[in-house]
Design a protein around this motif. Structure first.
Motif, mmCIF file in Angstrom:
data_model
loop_
_atom_site.group_PDB
_atom_site.id
_atom_site.type_symbol
_atom_site.label_atom_id
_atom_site.label_comp_id
_atom_site.label_asym_id
_atom_site.label_seq_id
_atom_site.Cartn_x
_atom_site.Cartn_y
_atom_site.Cartn_z
ATOM 1 N N GLU A 74 -3.367 -5.962 0.936
ATOM 2 C CA GLU A 74 -4.322 -6.699 0.156
ATOM 3 C C GLU A 74 -5.087 -5.670 -0.798
ATOM 4 O O GLU A 74 -5.288 -4.425 -0.421
ATOM 5 C CB GLU A 74 -5.571 -7.128 1.006
ATOM 6 C CG GLU A 74 -5.103 -8.352 2.156
ATOM 7 C CD GLU A 74 -6.311 -8.524 3.146
ATOM 8 O OE1 GLU A 74 -7.358 -7.889 3.108
ATOM 9 O OE2 GLU A 74 -6.040 -9.760 3.561
ATOM 10 N N PHE A 75 -5.561 -5.975 -1.952
ATOM 11 C CA PHE A 75 -6.100 -5.226 -3.027
ATOM 12 C C PHE A 75 -7.232 -6.004 -3.997
ATOM 13 O O PHE A 75 -6.591 -7.318 -4.224
ATOM 14 C CB PHE A 75 -4.976 -4.711 -3.664
ATOM 15 C CG PHE A 75 -5.504 -3.661 -4.578
ATOM 16 C CD1 PHE A 75 -5.991 -2.416 -4.405
ATOM 17 C CD2 PHE A 75 -5.291 -3.729 -6.280
ATOM 18 C CE1 PHE A 75 -6.447 -1.140 -5.302
ATOM 19 C CE2 PHE A 75 -5.621 -2.799 -7.353
ATOM 20 C CZ PHE A 75 -6.255 -1.811 -6.778
ATOM 21 N N ASP A 76 -8.181 -5.606 -4.542
ATOM 22 C CA ASP A 76 -8.792 -6.203 -5.424
ATOM 23 C C ASP A 76 -8.385 -5.900 -6.933
ATOM 24 O O ASP A 76 -8.648 -4.984 -7.508
ATOM 25 C CB ASP A 76 -10.493 -5.781 -5.497
ATOM 26 C CG ASP A 76 -11.309 -6.521 -6.386
ATOM 27 O OD1 ASP A 76 -10.882 -7.397 -7.096
ATOM 28 O OD2 ASP A 76 -12.372 -5.871 -6.693
ATOM 29 N N VAL B 72 -10.699 -8.894 -2.234
ATOM 30 C CA VAL B 72 -9.412 -8.336 -2.185
ATOM 31 C C VAL B 72 -8.522 -9.876 -2.407
ATOM 32 O O VAL B 72 -8.740 -10.976 -1.704
ATOM 33 C CB VAL B 72 -9.117 -7.632 -0.884
ATOM 34 C CG1 VAL B 72 -9.923 -6.444 -0.887
ATOM 35 C CG2 VAL B 72 -9.484 -8.543 0.554
#
Length: 371
Positions: free
Chosen positions: A223-225, A232
């Motif tokens: 997960e990443f923004d 995210v």
């Protein structure tokens, strides 16, 4: 027994018992149980196909391999339940392909799945759906991605996934869950510097995305923004080693992130630039470890890309660099094989530990863990 023998025999016998005990601890008996191997970390020797158990508590390796494919170019190992899967490429061997063995067996033995292929990477998407990539510079075996059933290895391979571009040279394969158990499979293409997302059925290419650098190799679901809105998103991180120019000079690599729902190249985000990365793993929710030949890095995703302290090189206790094409994490520790006879272990805090593994002349290139 005479008194002289009593005086010298007991110490000799005692020393002999200690030697036997130590020899046993250094071998497979250290991890033996009625349910088979109790080890949770394993190292793979590429040269002979030997698989060594590593004691994660003591940071020690068994001296005797648990199993062996007896094939050169044995590489990636993935564990699903009590089954372990091994990829064997086509370099200088007689039976390249996908192999498996049962970790719960007291006498485990490897068996080949399906036909000969130049196996590279393995992905387990579910208990009944797995994938293996096949890539062969020599052209003897097709460059392809094959599905298989991890619960029924004897069933062999299904039809190769369709829709890849010309020049396709597949590497890592990763499954990204959408939160409802119906995620998508992604495939790295080192030949074209792309990542493909498969359709919902996992049978054909749905979309392709251009990586920010060449040498596209490793994938990691996470997960990443990606759009900076503070939330995210699920997706896949991409390790790009950088590749080489026309004169074989190394080029800078990068780490990208592709959201699960990406629709075009514009959705591909550069997470970290200016480093060569071949394999990735999360140490915790905000720290990602990246490794490639000669170097291993730690990236703190909680810090902005402009912060110089975001990227830190992990080194040995003597200050030497190390790295490889593989990394795995278990319970806060990352394990990186050095391609010779050492596996390095490190966490977010504390020193790097060197674990001697394998025999002289072997090449410890891959690592696998049970979760």
């Amino acid at each position: 027994m005479n008194k002289l023998w009593q005086r010298i025999g007991r110490p000799v016998l005692f020393a002999g018992m200690i030697a036997v005990l130590l020899a046993g601890l250094a071998g497979c008996d250290l991890f033996s149980s009625p349910q088979g191997s109790s080890a949770v970390v394993f190292a793979v020797d590429s040269k002979n196909g030997n698989v060594y158990e590593i004691d994660a508590d003591k940071a020690e390796s068994a001296a005797v391999p648990l199993v062996s494919t007896k094939q050169n170019a044995t590489g990636k190992m993935i564990i699903s339940g009590t089954k372990a899967f091994l990829a064997v490429a086509s370099w200088q061997n007689t039976k390249p392909g996908l192999y498996w063995f049962d970790l719960s067996s007291k006498t485990p033995a490897v068996a080949q799945i399906g036909q000969n292929i130049s196996a590279q990477y393995i992905c387990i998407a579910s208990s009944t759906k797995g994938y293996v990539s096949s890539a062969d510079w020599g052209g003897t075996y097709d460059n392809a991605v094959y599905p298989f059933n991890p619960s029924s290895p004897s069933a062999g391979f299904g039809a190769a996934v369709s829709g890849f571009d010309a020049g396709f040279f597949p590497q890592d394969v990763a499954y990204v869950d959408d939160g409802n158990g119906t995620g998508r499979v992604f495939v790295a293409d080192n030949g074209n510097g792309k990542v493909y997302r498969l359709n919902a059925e996992g049978t054909a290419v749905d979309k392709s995305f251009a990586a920010s650098a060449g040498g596209t190799t490793g994938l990691l679901a996470g997960e990443f923004d990606s759009n900076g809105d503070g939330a995210v998103e699920r997706g896949v991180f991409v390790a790009n080693s950088g590749g080489y120019d026309a004169n074989w000079n190394p080029l800078p690599g990068s780490i990208d992130f592709i959201p699960l729902g990406a629709s075009s190249d514009a959705d591909v985000v550069v997470v970290q630039s200016g480093l060569s990365a071949s394999a990735l793993a999360f140490l915790d929710a905000t720290h990602i470890a990246a490794t490639s030949y000669g170097h291993t890095w730690l990236i703190d995703l909680s810090k902005p890309a402009s912060d110089a302290s975001r990227l830190t090189e992990i080194k040995t206790s003597s200050g030497a660099s190390f790295g490889s094409m593989d990394i795995a994490v278990r319970e806060g520790y990352a394990y990186v094989p050095d391609g010779a006879q050492t596996v390095y272990r490190f966490g977010l805090n504390g020193p790097t530990t060197a674990i001697p593994t394998g025999k002289s002349g072997e090449m410890i290139t891959n690592i696998a863990v049970r979760q």
